[in-house]
Design an enzyme around this catalytic site. Structure first.
Site, PDB file in Angstrom:
ATOM      1  CG  HIS A 171      -2.668 -12.704  -2.895  1.00 58.72           C
ATOM      2  ND1 HIS A 171      -3.749 -13.495  -3.174  1.00 58.72           N
ATOM      3  CD2 HIS A 171      -3.153 -11.446  -2.696  1.00 58.72           C
ATOM      4  CE1 HIS A 171      -4.851 -12.753  -3.147  1.00 58.72           C
ATOM      5  NE2 HIS A 171      -4.526 -11.514  -2.846  1.00 58.72           N
ATOM      6  CB  CYS A 200     -21.721 -11.115  18.885  1.00 55.95           C
ATOM      7  SG  CYS A 200     -23.358 -10.408  18.771  1.00 55.95           S
ATOM      8  CB  CYS A 218     -26.105  -8.012  17.407  1.00 61.00           C
ATOM      9  SG  CYS A 218     -25.082  -7.016  18.510  1.00 61.00           S
TER      10      CYS A 218
HETATM   11  C1  FAD Z   1     -11.643  -5.122  -2.677  1.00 59.93           C
HETATM   12  C2  FAD Z   1     -10.202  -5.291  -2.358  1.00 59.93           C
HETATM   13  C3  FAD Z   1      -9.662  -6.557  -2.124  1.00 59.93           C
HETATM   14  C4  FAD Z   1      -8.301  -6.705  -1.857  1.00 59.93           C
HETATM   15  N1  FAD Z   1      -7.811  -7.927  -1.481  1.00 59.93           N
HETATM   16  C5  FAD Z   1      -6.503  -8.056  -1.145  1.00 59.93           C
HETATM   17  C6  FAD Z   1      -5.992  -9.290  -0.658  1.00 59.93           C
HETATM   18  O1  FAD Z   1      -6.718 -10.252  -0.457  1.00 59.93           O
HETATM   19  N2  FAD Z   1      -4.668  -9.382  -0.415  1.00 59.93           N
HETATM   20  C7  FAD Z   1      -3.814  -8.337  -0.599  1.00 59.93           C
HETATM   21  O2  FAD Z   1      -2.626  -8.494  -0.403  1.00 59.93           O
HETATM   22  N3  FAD Z   1      -4.288  -7.112  -0.984  1.00 59.93           N
HETATM   23  C8  FAD Z   1      -5.609  -6.967  -1.247  1.00 59.93           C
HETATM   24  N4  FAD Z   1      -6.101  -5.748  -1.632  1.00 59.93           N
HETATM   25  C9  FAD Z   1      -5.178  -4.627  -1.760  1.00 59.93           C
HETATM   26  C10 FAD Z   1      -4.803  -4.062  -0.432  1.00 59.93           C
HETATM   27  O3  FAD Z   1      -5.906  -3.883   0.417  1.00 59.93           O
HETATM   28  C11 FAD Z   1      -4.132  -2.711  -0.649  1.00 59.93           C
HETATM   29  O4  FAD Z   1      -3.268  -2.740  -1.746  1.00 59.93           O
HETATM   30  C12 FAD Z   1      -3.316  -2.350   0.548  1.00 59.93           C
HETATM   31  O5  FAD Z   1      -4.106  -2.365   1.684  1.00 59.93           O
HETATM   32  C13 FAD Z   1      -2.739  -1.020   0.238  1.00 59.93           C
HETATM   33  O6  FAD Z   1      -2.393  -0.324   1.330  1.00 59.93           O
HETATM   34  P1  FAD Z   1      -1.929   1.180   1.153  1.00 59.93           P
HETATM   35  O7  FAD Z   1      -1.216   1.506   2.379  1.00 59.93           O
HETATM   36  O8  FAD Z   1      -1.230   1.335  -0.150  1.00 59.93           O
HETATM   37  O9  FAD Z   1      -3.287   2.008   0.955  1.00 59.93           O
HETATM   38  P2  FAD Z   1      -4.397   2.494   1.975  1.00 59.93           P
HETATM   39  O10 FAD Z   1      -4.739   1.487   2.964  1.00 59.93           O
HETATM   40  O11 FAD Z   1      -5.525   2.995   1.128  1.00 59.93           O
HETATM   41  O12 FAD Z   1      -3.725   3.719   2.733  1.00 59.93           O
HETATM   42  C14 FAD Z   1      -3.452   4.945   2.125  1.00 59.93           C
HETATM   43  C15 FAD Z   1      -3.556   6.015   3.165  1.00 59.93           C
HETATM   44  O13 FAD Z   1      -3.144   7.259   2.595  1.00 59.93           O
HETATM   45  C16 FAD Z   1      -3.874   8.277   3.254  1.00 59.93           C
HETATM   46  N5  FAD Z   1      -3.856   9.492   2.463  1.00 59.93           N
HETATM   47  C17 FAD Z   1      -4.258   9.645   1.178  1.00 59.93           C
HETATM   48  N6  FAD Z   1      -4.123  10.940   0.796  1.00 59.93           N
HETATM   49  C18 FAD Z   1      -3.622  11.607   1.855  1.00 59.93           C
HETATM   50  C19 FAD Z   1      -3.265  12.976   2.083  1.00 59.93           C
HETATM   51  N7  FAD Z   1      -3.391  13.920   1.151  1.00 59.93           N
HETATM   52  N8  FAD Z   1      -2.806  13.313   3.315  1.00 59.93           N
HETATM   53  C20 FAD Z   1      -2.674  12.379   4.290  1.00 59.93           C
HETATM   54  N9  FAD Z   1      -2.995  11.077   4.121  1.00 59.93           N
HETATM   55  C21 FAD Z   1      -3.457  10.695   2.915  1.00 59.93           C
HETATM   56  C22 FAD Z   1      -5.262   7.684   3.382  1.00 59.93           C
HETATM   57  O14 FAD Z   1      -6.016   8.337   4.393  1.00 59.93           O
HETATM   58  C23 FAD Z   1      -4.960   6.231   3.704  1.00 59.93           C
HETATM   59  O15 FAD Z   1      -5.005   6.000   5.092  1.00 59.93           O
HETATM   60  C24 FAD Z   1      -7.464  -5.573  -1.873  1.00 59.93           C
HETATM   61  C25 FAD Z   1      -8.009  -4.301  -2.063  1.00 59.93           C
HETATM   62  C26 FAD Z   1      -9.372  -4.148  -2.256  1.00 59.93           C
HETATM   63  C27 FAD Z   1      -9.947  -2.781  -2.353  1.00 59.93           C
END
Ligand code: FAD
Length: 480
Positions: A51, A405, A440
């Site tokens: 974004h 694919c 597939c």
């Molecule tokens: C439907 C949807 C659409 C989106 N579209 C966009 C987009 O187009 N562009 C954009 O910029 N963002 C988008 N986002 C947001 C984006 O995907 C997330 O904000 C981003 O990937 C966040 O990453 P993260 O590392 O915070 O979380 P996550 O990828 O969820 O990683 C968190 C990690 O913490 C680990 N964890 C949790 N608890 C524990 C524990 N107790 N012990 C060890 N490990 C733990 C989990 O296993 C996980 O691997 C979207 C999100 C969704 C759901």
């Protein structure tokens, strides 16, 4: 007991970006994740859009980070070999009411320092995007909205961090955090205790549970599900841009856009739910996408769907992206409310967190031998004929196409398995090389990928999982 300087909880986009940024300095870092692979949860089930921040809340931390992050991607994608394309977004108004909202949206973009948003007439938009609803009255173009491979982005952050000395403990859940005299002492995990000076909570959906371990959970996280359709690359109706609806307070709305690999992505919904693990797609959700997206692109052909999926946004209550460090708990960094733009802002968040740690008095010394780049897996199908022949001569496994694919060879799958932090599961292979992501959906190559994983990891095929522990795919022999 292991000893380190920093434990990062969560190997999603945010945790891995922070780990990579920290790896530029002389500090010991361990990333801990409960999953069997790097890649996170939300980070592998999103819209994959980088974004600009045009619609963020002006003045918010989210606006600051997304606006700062967007221009970094061109170079980051080159450095880390991540598929990325600046396709641009269009925001068409279909009704007079929507048309009247456009100046307000442009003003908000301006307040977010996104100055390159432009008005276009309906005619101009139809020239740019012929499959748009012909009733379009006009709209906005946001040129720097972009698409990326979200799986490769996180793998690339992680692999580069690893190459620079960061350790990863996967299949490892954080169960407690110990403190002493107002400072972090250690992190307790399912694979032992780690003595550390810093803990960075980037556990997204579970960040409230981690915060509760140190008495800092003054918020709750609720899952907000987003469902999607993925359409075949040969679908009859395609778009070249990210086609966005006029956003509402709850969501950016349901969009249609190309993926970086040429499929069409349609969705997502935005429904809150109690469960933090239910990632099912629903009839109602998918129907609502169909209705809304047909307003934008009437001929979208959902019969060309090859799969559906959903992701869970970690919605913070009270809302908003928060970064917290505490005077009464030295060494604890809490990130919460990383919700709909976390993939984009991950690179800026990495820099922000490290800078904040420095500004809180930590003397971090830059490494002299930091490796800034990472090379991805060679894509056989994208090479010239001569290069393909050279690869096969060097390694005949490039001559064996496993996924028909997507034209993925055994040579690429071997690289996915044997590179640092390599794939251990069928989805791990899929997210690295796209075997099973085609029409597939692994019907043909799935068993072959299990066979290769079993052979290379030297385990029985029954031990090979789809993704996490317990998702084994082979139960036994049907005949000897
Ligand atoms: C439907 C949807 C659409 C989106 N579209 C966009 C987009 O187009 N562009 C954009 O910029 N963002 C988008 N986002 C947001 C984006 O995907 C997330 O904000 C981003 O990937 C966040 O990453 P993260 O590392 O915070 O979380 P996550 O990828 O969820 O990683 C968190 C990690 O913490 C680990 N964890 C949790 N608890 C524990 C524990 N107790 N012990 C060890 N490990 C733990 C989990 O296993 C996980 O691997 C979207 C999100 C969704 C759901």
């Amino acid at each position: 007991m292991q000893k380190t300087d920093v434990v990062v909880i969560g190997a999603g986009a945010v945790g891995c970006a922070i780990a990579r940024e920290l790896s530029k300095y002389c500090v010991d870092v361990i990333v801990v994740d409960k999953n069997e692979d790097v890649g996170g949860d939300a980070s592998k089930s999103n819209s994959a859009i980088i974004h600009t921040g045009y619609d963020a809340t002006p003045g918010s931390l989210e606006s600051q980070l997304v606006v700062a992050a967007n221009p970094m991607y061109e170079q980051l994608a080159k450095d880390l070999d991540v598929p990325f394309k600046k396709v641009g977004a269009i925001l068409p108004a279909m009704t007079d009411e929507q048309f009247e909202k456009l100046p307000e949206i442009k003003e908000k973009a301006f307040k977010n320092h996104v100055y390159d948003v432009e008005f276009k007439t309906g005619k101009e938009l139809l020239e740019m995007e012929p499959n748009l609803n012909p009733q379009v009255k006009g709209g906005l173009v946001i040129p720097r909205e972009s698409i990326i491979d979200p799986f490769i982005l996180v793998q690339a952050y992680a692999e580069n961090a690893y190459a620079n000395g960061v350790k990863f403990m996967l299949n490892t859940k954080v169960t407690d955090i110990k403190t002493e005299n107002g400072a972090i002492k250690s992190v307790v995990t399912t694979n032992g205790e780690i003595q550390t000076r810093y803990v960075i909570n980037s556990a997204a959906l579970y960040c409230d549970e981690i915060a509760a371990m140190v008495g800092k959970a003054d918020y709750k996280v609720v899952a907000r599900k987003g469902e999607f359709y993925i359409l075949d690359k040969n679908t009859s109706c395609k778009v070249d841009h990210i086609v966005l609806p006029i956003p509402t307070k709850v969501t950016k709305g349901k969009l249609m856009c190309p993926t970086i690999h040429g499929n069409m992505l349609v969705g997502p919904t935005a429904e809150e739910q109690e469960s933090k693990i239910d990632k099912s797609t629903t009839y109602n959700g998918l129907e609502s996408i169909a209705t809304d997206v047909r307003n934008l692109v009437p001929n979208v052909n959902l019969k060309d769907t090859i799969t559906q999926y959903s992701g869970l946004r970690p919605n913070r209550n009270p809302e908003g992206l928060h970064f917290d460090m505490y005077d009464d708990l030295k060494g604890y960094v809490n990130l919460s409310g990383v919700r709909s733009t976390g993939l984009t802002l991950s690179v800026a968040m990495g820099k922000y967190v490290v800078q904040q740690i420095i500004m809180h008095g930590e003397k971090l010394k830059l490494k002299e031998n930091f490796i800034p780049t990472r090379k991805g897996i060679v894509k056989f199908s994208e090479q010239s004929r001569e290069e393909q022949e050279r690869l096969i001569k060097e390694n005949p496994l490039y001559g064996n196409v496993v996924c028909r694919c997507e034209t993925i060879t055994e040579g690429e799958i071997m690289d996915a398995i044997h590179r640092p932090l390599g794939a251990k599961s069928v989805d791990g292979v899929k997210r690295r090389v796209r075997a099973g992501m085609g029409r597939c959906q692994g019907g043909f190559c799935g068993p072959k990928v299990i066979e290769i994983l079993s052979r290379e990891l030297k385990v029985d095929p029954k031990e090979i999982t789809k993704h996490n522990q317990g998702s084994n795919m082979v139960v036994g022999k049907t005949r000897d």
